[in-house]
Scaffold this motif. Sequence first.
Motif, PDB file in Angstrom:
ATOM      1  N   GLU A  47      -2.741  -4.057   9.997  1.00  0.00           N
ATOM      2  CA  GLU A  47      -2.200  -2.697  10.057  1.00  0.00           C
ATOM      3  C   GLU A  47      -3.274  -1.636   9.880  1.00  0.00           C
ATOM      4  N   ASP A  48      -4.306  -1.972   9.112  1.00  0.00           N
ATOM      5  CA  ASP A  48      -5.382  -1.013   8.846  1.00  0.00           C
ATOM      6  C   ASP A  48      -6.472  -1.155   9.904  1.00  0.00           C
ATOM      7  N   MET A  52       0.564  -5.293   0.411  1.00  0.00           N
ATOM      8  CA  MET A  52       0.088  -3.914   0.315  1.00  0.00           C
ATOM      9  C   MET A  52      -0.664  -3.747  -0.994  1.00  0.00           C
ATOM     10  N   HIS A 106      -3.580  -2.783   3.546  1.00  0.00           N
ATOM     11  CA  HIS A 106      -2.566  -3.770   3.867  1.00  0.00           C
ATOM     12  C   HIS A 106      -3.190  -5.142   4.083  1.00  0.00           C
ATOM     13  N   GLU A 107      -2.347  -6.129   4.123  1.00  0.00           N
ATOM     14  CA  GLU A 107      -2.748  -7.523   4.248  1.00  0.00           C
ATOM     15  C   GLU A 107      -3.719  -7.742   5.410  1.00  0.00           C
TER      16      GLU A 107
END
Length: 252
Positions: A103-104, A197, A215-216
Amino acid sequence: MKRLLSYLFLLVLCPTLSIAQDDAFKAANKAYTDGLYSQAAEQYEALLTSGTRSAAIYYNLGNARFRMGELGQAILNYERAHLLDPTDQEIQENIDFAYSKTEDHIEPLPQFFVVRWWNGLTGLLGANAWLIIAILSVLLFAVACAIFVLSRSYNTRKTFFIVSLAALLLAILCSALFASALSQRNGDNHAIVTAPMAEVMSSPDSGSVNKFILHEGTKVTITDNVEQWVKITIADGNKGWLQATDITTIIP
């Protein structure tokens, strides 16, 4: 197309000659191919716990974790596989593919071209390979020097003087690359966010300011630690503190 090929790699387990006949490894692979990903992951973990470590085990464990939807654990094990075998293209493909699913999306700081070039050269081969080349270069240097001293022919002495000089320079370069690769492998202070998170705080205190959220699957660099807190830096240079339980170091 590249991502599609990477996804296909996720479906193909990595064999290895050193443990291909090992019953436990074969059983784990069988569980994976049967779609029993959780069981396969447990069996790969058991192999690692018993002291059997290889890039293939970490790679296959990463595949199992990916299929289980555990992106952080998948990336962690791909990175561990990469540390043991930095020249394996399939491992690198899976790392890139897995990171594309995080996500990042952090834009890394630009590196000075010399640093980027040196790191790229270091990563071409593992520490052991650079050491072997350095040793062979030293042996070639010794042989060339002996021929230079013993020969009476001007042309032969000239040729082997050049050979000895080239071998010496190669030995110095490969020794430096070996030291660099070994430092990267043993002094690695990187970790992967394995919690879904992680809140990054301004200080090692749950009551401090929340600077940003990770995030993961995001990779971080550990720079300090205080009790259950670790100070981290991410690729764009941002820093902060998060709970040590939110991350797992790449070096076990």
